[in-house]
Scaffold this active site. Structure first.
Site, short mmCIF file in Angstrom:
data_model
loop_
_atom_site.label_atom_id
_atom_site.label_comp_id
_atom_site.label_asym_id
_atom_site.label_seq_id
_atom_site.Cartn_x
_atom_site.Cartn_y
_atom_site.Cartn_z
CE LYS A 295 -3.43 -1.25 -0.92
NZ LYS A 295 -3.47 -1.85 -2.15
CB SER A 296 4.17 2.02 -0.13
OG SER A 296 4.23 1.37 0.99
CB THR B 143 -0.85 0.09 -8.40
OG1 THR B 143 -1.24 -0.62 -7.36
CG2 THR B 143 -1.74 -0.09 -9.85
CD1 TRP B 144 2.24 6.19 -10.59
CD2 TRP B 144 2.64 7.27 -8.56
NE1 TRP B 144 2.29 7.64 -10.55
CE2 TRP B 144 2.64 8.34 -9.37
CE3 TRP B 144 2.62 7.60 -7.18
CZ2 TRP B 144 2.92 9.65 -9.25
CZ3 TRP B 144 3.01 8.73 -7.01
CH2 TRP B 144 3.16 9.65 -7.87
CG HIS C 272 4.59 -6.57 -1.15
ND1 HIS C 272 4.54 -4.99 -1.59
CD2 HIS C 272 3.26 -6.99 -1.68
CE1 HIS C 272 3.34 -4.93 -2.19
NE2 HIS C 272 2.55 -5.88 -2.14
NE ARG D 248 0.22 6.44 0.39
CZ ARG D 248 -0.91 6.33 0.05
NH1 ARG D 248 -1.14 4.89 -0.14
NH2 ARG D 248 -1.82 7.16 -0.22
CB SER E 106 -3.67 2.65 1.83
OG SER E 106 -3.88 2.16 0.35
CE1 TYR F 125 0.95 6.96 -3.94
CE2 TYR F 125 0.57 8.83 -2.44
CZ TYR F 125 0.20 7.94 -3.46
OH TYR F 125 -1.13 7.79 -3.91
P1 A3P Z 1 -4.89 4.92 -0.97
O1 A3P Z 1 -5.75 3.76 -0.66
O2 A3P Z 1 -4.46 5.93 -0.01
O3 A3P Z 1 -5.65 5.43 -2.33
P2 A3P Z 1 -0.21 -0.26 -3.56
O4 A3P Z 1 -0.22 -0.12 -5.10
O5 A3P Z 1 1.02 -0.27 -3.14
O6 A3P Z 1 -1.18 -1.36 -3.30
O7 A3P Z 1 -0.78 0.91 -3.03
C1 A3P Z 1 -2.15 1.62 -3.15
C2 A3P Z 1 -2.25 3.12 -3.04
O8 A3P Z 1 -1.90 3.64 -4.03
C3 A3P Z 1 -3.93 3.46 -2.93
O9 A3P Z 1 -3.66 4.31 -1.87
C4 A3P Z 1 -4.01 3.72 -4.18
O10 A3P Z 1 -5.11 4.54 -4.46
C5 A3P Z 1 -2.66 4.62 -4.61
N1 A3P Z 1 -2.45 4.51 -6.06
C6 A3P Z 1 -2.68 3.47 -7.15
N2 A3P Z 1 -2.42 3.91 -8.26
C7 A3P Z 1 -1.81 5.22 -8.12
C8 A3P Z 1 -1.38 6.34 -8.98
N3 A3P Z 1 -1.26 5.87 -10.27
N4 A3P Z 1 -0.66 7.19 -8.49
C9 A3P Z 1 -0.70 7.47 -7.33
N5 A3P Z 1 -1.28 6.68 -6.29
C10 A3P Z 1 -1.87 5.45 -6.79
#
Ligand code: A3P
Length: 318
Positions: free
Chosen positions: A67-68, A71-72, A130, A152, A160, A218
């Site tokens: 959750k850091s 995905t981005w 991870h 993050r 998250s 992040y």
């Molecule tokens: P939130 O739950 O605070 O919205 P991971 O990808 O490590 O699982 O982390 C998920 C977090 O990254 C979520 O945060 C999600 O919304 C956010 N996230 C996903 N895609 C993103 C992107 N393209 N840019 C910024 N944040 C993103």
């Protein structure tokens, strides 16, 4: 990845029974193994990955605490690495979730039901994990392969994950569980926790081997995406040329990987992954500071104290 050499599931179950276990309020069983709390669902893949993965010098490993912003980071590295293979309007990111383009080593590659064998995969390989740094297979540390770590703020990570977990377990967000969950997080009992050790291990490594381990935050990426995108491409050995910069290629990369853009794609809005979980669970708010909507001032105080205590002398703060 050499199925025949792998530990059997029965052997793995035997190992699990010997380990301390705690159940977090969201319903996941976590096992304490060599200093870290691992989810039982990934345990098989974690051990297999540790035992069998052989890093190549050209590999790029994306490492994150869950959750850091994984995905981005996956979307960005995929787009940077493939910017000469696909035009932006034909990017696979438009039809596939980033997690299906860059796979987790301990899940899709070494997990119980792997979908990819590493043999024959063209180099350079981009792979994700991870796992904490101390638990990585030695070949990653001994080779010249590069690692990008994205961290993050722990409070946003915590919140998250709570939301993510309810989607995975098909339940509803229950604010009454936050206190117990927070208490466990602070004790280090969280998926791939303790959070502090995870972050600090990669931080130290990035200080000692800056050419091999890039440490990103992040919040910094949100604030200044252009310079971080440039930094990432340079670290990957694929810097943007002056020509690319003047043509706005960096902006194009960021536009494609932008939270709102990815969230609104059909695949990420309406499709599910191989476990039947909706891809929308990876796109919630994508901002900084949402924790303030859930946590009390005494929780903030506790976390600030912990951060101060754990990161003392490291020049690292949140
Ligand atoms: P939130 O739950 O605070 O919205 P991971 O990808 O490590 O699982 O982390 C998920 C977090 O990254 C979520 O945060 C999600 O919304 C956010 N996230 C996903 N895609 C993103 C992107 N393209 N840019 C910024 N944040 C993103």
């Amino acid at each position: 990845c050499g199925d025949e050499e792998r530990m059997s599931e029965e052997e793995m179950e035997k190992v699990l029974k010997t380990l301390p276990m705690e159940k977090i309020p969201e319903g996941f069983d976590l096992y304490f193994y060599e200093g870290h709390w691992y989810p039982s669902i990934f345990f098989y893949g974690i051990i297999s990955f540790q035992q069998h993965f052989k890093a190549q010098d050209a590999d790029l490993i994306l490492a994150t605490f869950p959750k850091s912003g994984t995905t981005w980071l996956k979307a960005l590295t995929f787009t940077i690495a493939n910017r000469n293979n696909y035009s932006f309007s034909e990017s696979p990111l438009l039809t596939r979730n980033p997690h299906d383009l860059i796979l987790f080593l301990e899940d899709e590659i070494y997990g119980k039901n792997p979908i990819l064998k590493l043999e024959g995969l063209p180099s350079p390989r981009v792979l994700a994990t991870h796992m904490p740094h101390s638990a990585l297979p030695t070949s990653i540390k001994d080779s010249d392969c590069r690692v990008v770590y994205l961290c993050r703020n722990p409070l946003d990570v915590f919140i998250s994950f709570r939301h993510f977990a309810v989607t995975v377990s098909n339940t509803h967000f229950d604010p009454s569980l936050i206190e117990e969950s927070f208490e466990m997080f602070c004790r280090g009992v969280s998926i791939y926790g303790p959070f502090w050790d995870h972050v600090l291990e990669y931080w130290k490594e990035s200080q000692e081997r800056p050419d091999k381990v890039l440490f990103l935050k992040y919040e910094d990426m949100k604030e200044d995406p252009i310079s971080h995108c440039k930094m990432l491409a340079k670290f990957m050995g694929l810097p943007f040329s002056v020509e690319e910069e003047s043509q706005g290629v960096i902006e194009e990369v960021l536009k494609l990987c932008n939270f709102g853009k990815l969230k609104d794609l059909e695949v990420n809005k309406n499709e599910k992954n191989r476990n039947g979980h909706p891809y929308c669970m990876f796109f919630r708010k994508g901002g900084v500071g949402d924790w303030a909507n859930y946590l009390t001032s005494s929780m903030l105080e506790r976390m600030n104290k912990l951060v101060e205590e754990k990161f003392v002398g490291s020049d690292l703060n949140f």
